[in-house]
Design an enzyme around this catalytic site. Structure first.
Site, mmCIF file in Angstrom:
data_model
loop_
_atom_site.group_PDB
_atom_site.id
_atom_site.type_symbol
_atom_site.label_atom_id
_atom_site.label_comp_id
_atom_site.label_asym_id
_atom_site.label_seq_id
_atom_site.Cartn_x
_atom_site.Cartn_y
_atom_site.Cartn_z
ATOM 1 C CG ASP A 176 -1.982 -1.216 1.190
ATOM 2 O OD1 ASP A 176 -2.489 -1.465 0.036
ATOM 3 O OD2 ASP A 176 -2.412 -1.429 2.215
ATOM 4 C CG ASP A 178 -6.523 -1.560 -1.387
ATOM 5 O OD1 ASP A 178 -6.688 -2.694 -1.529
ATOM 6 O OD2 ASP A 178 -5.860 -1.061 -0.411
#
Length: 203
Positions: free
Chosen positions: A139, A161
């Site tokens: 991330d 995401d």
């Protein structure tokens, strides 16, 4: 079977919708893979890269949980779930008759494949390693760092995401409008059924 506009749904249209799903998921998957590779090579172990002060920055973290760092520590479970989602989408795609659902499933498939790749190939998983199905997802996108309202911070996320969340929102909206995967509307089917009953009763 009829499409959203009421016209018969032929094989060429179904193929076009399936192609839309595949192309969109491929674009999302490629974008996710490229951006993760770039940030790992340039930002891993480095200070956050500020794009817009107090609004957007890039900071590499390794997430063992689900999207937006939910359920950290349940990596193996989320890997199985992601694999199941991919299989379910592929099976469902055979019934496609709606452009909106093609976009929705394309977003979900591309996002699921992006994070599933991390689960399978990134540390501590990977080819030749004893730990499998427990790779950590990369991330790197952080919005309003330290200034997010209500909560202390908004979880760091990635392209996959974002696609999953957008696809999920679209799926909820389509379900709310009673739009089915095949392009029909549930209310339309019920109306036709009710009409048939009334016709039979009048006879």
């Amino acid at each position: 079977m009829q499409a959203e506009g009421g016209a018969p749904l032929g094989r060429p249209r179904r193929r076009r919708l399936f192609a839309l799903l595949v192309v969109l998921s491929a674009v999302i998957y490629t974008a996710d893979l490229i951006t993760k590779t770039v940030v790992l090579r340039t930002l891993e172990g480095q200070a956050p890269l500020v794009v817009i002060q107090d609004v957007l920055q890039f900071r590499v973290i390794f997430n063992s949980g689900a999207a937006f760092s939910i359920g950290t520590g349940m990596t193996f479970v989320f890997t199985l779930i992601a694999a199941g989602v991919v299989v379910a989408i592929i099976r469902t795609a055979r019934k496609l008759g709606s452009r909106a659902w093609a976009v929705t499933l394309g977003l979900l498939l591309g996002g699921a494949l992006g994070n599933l790749t991390d689960r399978l190939l990134r540390y501590p998983s990977g080819i030749g390693r004893p730990t499998q199905l427990q790779g950590h997802v990369v991330d790197f996108i952080e919005v309003l760092p330290g200034h997010f309202p209500v909560i202390d911070y908004f979880p760091v996320f990635n392209i996959a995401d974002s696609a999953i969340v957008c696809g999920g929102i679209l799926a909820v909206l389509l379900a709310w409008r009673n739009v089915q995967i095949d392009g029909t509307r549930e209310s339309d089917g019920e109306a036709k059924a009710d009409g048939g009953k009334e016709a039979g009763a009048s006879e």
